[in-house]
Design a protein around this motif. Structure first.
Motif, PDB file in Angstrom:
ATOM      1  N   ALA A  32      60.831  27.186  13.749  1.00  0.00           N
ATOM      2  CA  ALA A  32      60.361  26.481  12.736  1.00  0.00           C
ATOM      3  C   ALA A  32      59.331  27.255  11.643  1.00  0.00           C
ATOM      4  O   ALA A  32      59.000  26.779  10.704  1.00  0.00           O
ATOM      5  CB  ALA A  32      59.476  25.156  13.182  1.00  0.00           C
ATOM      6  N   GLU A  33      58.698  28.159  12.548  1.00  0.00           N
ATOM      7  CA  GLU A  33      57.643  29.251  11.728  1.00  0.00           C
ATOM      8  C   GLU A  33      58.289  30.375  11.075  1.00  0.00           C
ATOM      9  O   GLU A  33      57.639  30.992  10.004  1.00  0.00           O
ATOM     10  CB  GLU A  33      56.521  29.838  12.830  1.00  0.00           C
ATOM     11  CG  GLU A  33      55.607  28.550  13.427  1.00  0.00           C
ATOM     12  CD  GLU A  33      54.645  28.071  12.591  1.00  0.00           C
ATOM     13  OE1 GLU A  33      54.435  28.778  11.303  1.00  0.00           O
ATOM     14  OE2 GLU A  33      54.341  26.961  12.542  1.00  0.00           O
ATOM     15  N   ASN A  70      55.984  34.749   5.420  1.00  0.00           N
ATOM     16  CA  ASN A  70      55.448  35.299   4.033  1.00  0.00           C
ATOM     17  C   ASN A  70      54.074  34.748   3.835  1.00  0.00           C
ATOM     18  O   ASN A  70      53.614  35.540   3.167  1.00  0.00           O
ATOM     19  CB  ASN A  70      56.259  35.132   2.956  1.00  0.00           C
ATOM     20  CG  ASN A  70      56.318  33.485   2.775  1.00  0.00           C
ATOM     21  OD1 ASN A  70      56.586  32.956   3.667  1.00  0.00           O
ATOM     22  ND2 ASN A  70      56.191  33.265   1.576  1.00  0.00           N
ATOM     23  N   ARG A  71      53.470  33.818   4.676  1.00  0.00           N
ATOM     24  CA  ARG A  71      52.224  33.283   4.498  1.00  0.00           C
ATOM     25  C   ARG A  71      51.347  33.542   5.682  1.00  0.00           C
ATOM     26  O   ARG A  71      52.017  33.854   7.039  1.00  0.00           O
ATOM     27  CB  ARG A  71      52.460  31.758   4.301  1.00  0.00           C
ATOM     28  CG  ARG A  71      53.335  31.223   3.398  1.00  0.00           C
ATOM     29  CD  ARG A  71      52.397  31.683   1.908  1.00  0.00           C
ATOM     30  NE  ARG A  71      53.358  30.989   0.688  1.00  0.00           N
ATOM     31  CZ  ARG A  71      52.924  31.375  -0.345  1.00  0.00           C
ATOM     32  NH1 ARG A  71      52.092  32.321  -0.758  1.00  0.00           N
ATOM     33  NH2 ARG A  71      53.823  30.911  -1.350  1.00  0.00           N
ATOM     34  N   TYR A  72      50.061  33.808   5.785  1.00  0.00           N
ATOM     35  CA  TYR A  72      48.984  34.046   6.591  1.00  0.00           C
ATOM     36  C   TYR A  72      49.121  32.750   7.486  1.00  0.00           C
ATOM     37  O   TYR A  72      49.460  31.542   7.166  1.00  0.00           O
ATOM     38  CB  TYR A  72      47.777  34.377   5.963  1.00  0.00           C
ATOM     39  CG  TYR A  72      47.704  35.778   5.522  1.00  0.00           C
ATOM     40  CD1 TYR A  72      47.846  36.882   6.249  1.00  0.00           C
ATOM     41  CD2 TYR A  72      47.417  36.097   4.330  1.00  0.00           C
ATOM     42  CE1 TYR A  72      47.642  38.211   5.635  1.00  0.00           C
ATOM     43  CE2 TYR A  72      47.134  37.125   3.490  1.00  0.00           C
ATOM     44  CZ  TYR A  72      47.435  38.485   4.408  1.00  0.00           C
ATOM     45  OH  TYR A  72      47.098  39.622   3.966  1.00  0.00           O
ATOM     46  N   PRO A  73      48.848  33.068   8.679  1.00  0.00           N
ATOM     47  CA  PRO A  73      48.799  32.017   9.610  1.00  0.00           C
ATOM     48  C   PRO A  73      47.337  31.133   9.361  1.00  0.00           C
ATOM     49  O   PRO A  73      46.547  31.683   8.759  1.00  0.00           O
ATOM     50  CB  PRO A  73      48.560  32.622  11.267  1.00  0.00           C
ATOM     51  CG  PRO A  73      47.968  33.877  10.973  1.00  0.00           C
ATOM     52  CD  PRO A  73      48.344  34.269   9.518  1.00  0.00           C
ATOM     53  N   ASP A  74      47.229  29.998   9.872  1.00  0.00           N
ATOM     54  CA  ASP A  74      46.179  29.031  10.052  1.00  0.00           C
ATOM     55  C   ASP A  74      45.036  29.984  10.890  1.00  0.00           C
ATOM     56  O   ASP A  74      45.123  30.282  12.055  1.00  0.00           O
ATOM     57  CB  ASP A  74      46.284  27.830  10.745  1.00  0.00           C
ATOM     58  CG  ASP A  74      45.286  26.875  10.854  1.00  0.00           C
ATOM     59  OD1 ASP A  74      43.930  27.397  10.134  1.00  0.00           O
ATOM     60  OD2 ASP A  74      44.945  26.206  11.758  1.00  0.00           O
ATOM     61  N   SER A  91      51.148  33.290  13.309  1.00  0.00           N
ATOM     62  CA  SER A  91      51.770  31.866  13.415  1.00  0.00           C
ATOM     63  C   SER A  91      52.514  31.712  14.546  1.00  0.00           C
ATOM     64  O   SER A  91      52.679  30.595  15.222  1.00  0.00           O
ATOM     65  CB  SER A  91      52.583  31.772  12.189  1.00  0.00           C
ATOM     66  OG  SER A  91      51.620  31.832  10.964  1.00  0.00           O
ATOM     67  N   LEU A  92      53.267  32.864  15.127  1.00  0.00           N
ATOM     68  CA  LEU A  92      54.128  32.750  16.069  1.00  0.00           C
ATOM     69  C   LEU A  92      53.508  32.373  17.357  1.00  0.00           C
ATOM     70  O   LEU A  92      53.914  31.767  18.154  1.00  0.00           O
ATOM     71  CB  LEU A  92      54.859  34.029  16.400  1.00  0.00           C
ATOM     72  CG  LEU A  92      56.024  34.245  14.993  1.00  0.00           C
ATOM     73  CD1 LEU A  92      56.802  35.767  15.242  1.00  0.00           C
ATOM     74  CD2 LEU A  92      56.914  32.953  14.709  1.00  0.00           C
TER      75      LEU A  92
END
Length: 381
Positions: A57-58, A63-67, A264-265
């Motif tokens: 799902a991630e 392409n986006r930075y994680p939280d 994110s992963l």
């Protein structure tokens, strides 16, 4: 690397690193690996499927930075500690990083550094010392008694002597496996002016009734309790460690962490695993059973096992620890040589792995009987 290039690089290296060797236990391809306190059980299928789905799902959003604040993960950790340890913590009191080693690094970057000193009571987790050195923090090798225990009075005397900025307490301790009584933690908190870190990496394996320092957090803003998902959660490959502390401590962590330090992963995998905490922790009792079996059997062999609150056992009484380590390796069994004369450390594995270890050790001891029972900790500074 040529001798000339090695000499050039060494001359440019920070002086405190020039005589050091890199941390690392042997990673050998043998049938039974019991040297790094890993959980011998693979992830259950249900957990593996949840983690796989969470990662999938991630992927599309990589392409986006994680939280940056890993908010959901902190919420999941708070929920886990409320259930497992009975401690209610706000998400602002939780911090996570890539393994508890990075958590320790963040602590020392924030509260250690040049001109400051950290005190640890050895033998204990060697990364406390190595990360102190890497952050420019002076390291003080505190002492334990000849039975590897730490009494409150002895800890207080050493704190008074050295006046450290950071104190490390490891409970359960590595490599001994022993837990620390709450009165020692409370005494140290009362005696020191600085940060007190209680490393509870193996807390889930402690025997019933063993106290956690988490309950001391409300009244002690200088206390940090660090933990990991590597051991009881069988999640060592994911590299997820965390701490619980006063919100001002976690705010300080933000000053030293690298931007977006948790991918994110990593966050997704950890959240998925925490959602199956009960299933993952179902192996803990089995591991504790094999640990206690090791303690009983080694005592029957005439050796000196240390009763353990972790997923490993340190044992002494060996005529030659190095020769015993090699003999076990020759049987395809890898344990840990911890550098203490006459002692080795073995992780509690599956029933089959534990049996293989005990059978091989029994065979070795037939021709290499245990030594006389005597204190062997005199060389520990």
């Amino acid at each position: 690397m040529s001798a000339q290039s090695r000499e050039v690089v060494r001359s440019l290296l920070r002086p405190e690193f020039r005589e050091l060797t890199a941390y690392g236990a042997p990673q050998l391809d043998v049938p039974v690996r019991l040297n790094t306190n890993e959980n011998s059980y693979e992830l259950p299928d249900a957990v593996a499927q949840s983690v796989t789905a969470a990662l999938a799902a991630e992927v599309k959003d990589l392409n986006r930075y994680p939280d940056r604040e890993f908010t959901r993960l902190r919420g999941a950790l708070s929920g886990y500690l409320a259930t497992q340890a009975g401690v209610q913590l706000d998400v602002a009191q939780l911090w996570a990083a890539n393994g508890s080693n990075e958590v320790i690094q963040h602590i020392l970057q924030a509260f250690g550094g040049p001109g400051r000193r950290a005190l640890g009571f050895v033998p204990s987790y060697s990364m406390h010392e190595l990360i102190s050195i890497s952050t420019g923090t002076g390291w003080i090798r505190g002492r334990r008694d000849e039975q590897f225990d730490l009494q409150a009075a002895d800890a207080l005397a050493q704190i008074a002597e050295h006046d450290p900025d950071v104190v490390f307490l490891c409970s359960p301790n590595n490599p001994t496996g022993t837990s620390m009584s709450r009165d020692v933690v409370e005494a140290v908190l009362g005696a020191t002016r600085g940060i007190v870190v209680v490393d509870e990496a193996y807390a889930e394996f402690a025997r019933e009734g063993t106290p956690s320092a988490l309950g001391l957090l409300p009244d002690n803003p200088r206390l940090i309790v660090s933990r990991t998902m590597s051991k009881a959660f069988a999640f060592a490959g994911a590299r997820v460690g965390y701490l619980a502390a006063d919100p001002e401590i976690t705010e300080a962590m933000r000053l030293v962490r690298l931007p977006y330090h948790l991918s994110s992963l990593t966050q997704a995998a950890a959240i998925a695993a925490l959602g199956h905490a009960d299933l993952l922790l179902s192996t803990v009792d089995a591991i504790k059973g094999q640990r206690d079996r090791i303690v009983r059997t080694l005592a029957d062999f005439g050796l000196l096992p240390v009763p353990s609150d972790s997923n490993f056992v340190m044992f002494g009484g060996l005529a030659d620890a190095g020769a015993t380590w090699q003999a076990l390796l020759d049987h395809g069994i890898l344990v840990r040589d911890i550098g203490i004369a006459h002692h080795l450390r073995v992780s509690a594995g599956t029933e089959a792995e534990t049996t293989a270890f005990l059978d091989a050790l029994r065979d070795h001891l037939r021709d290499n009987p245990p030594t006389a029972r005597q204190p062997v900790n005199k060389e520990i500074a």
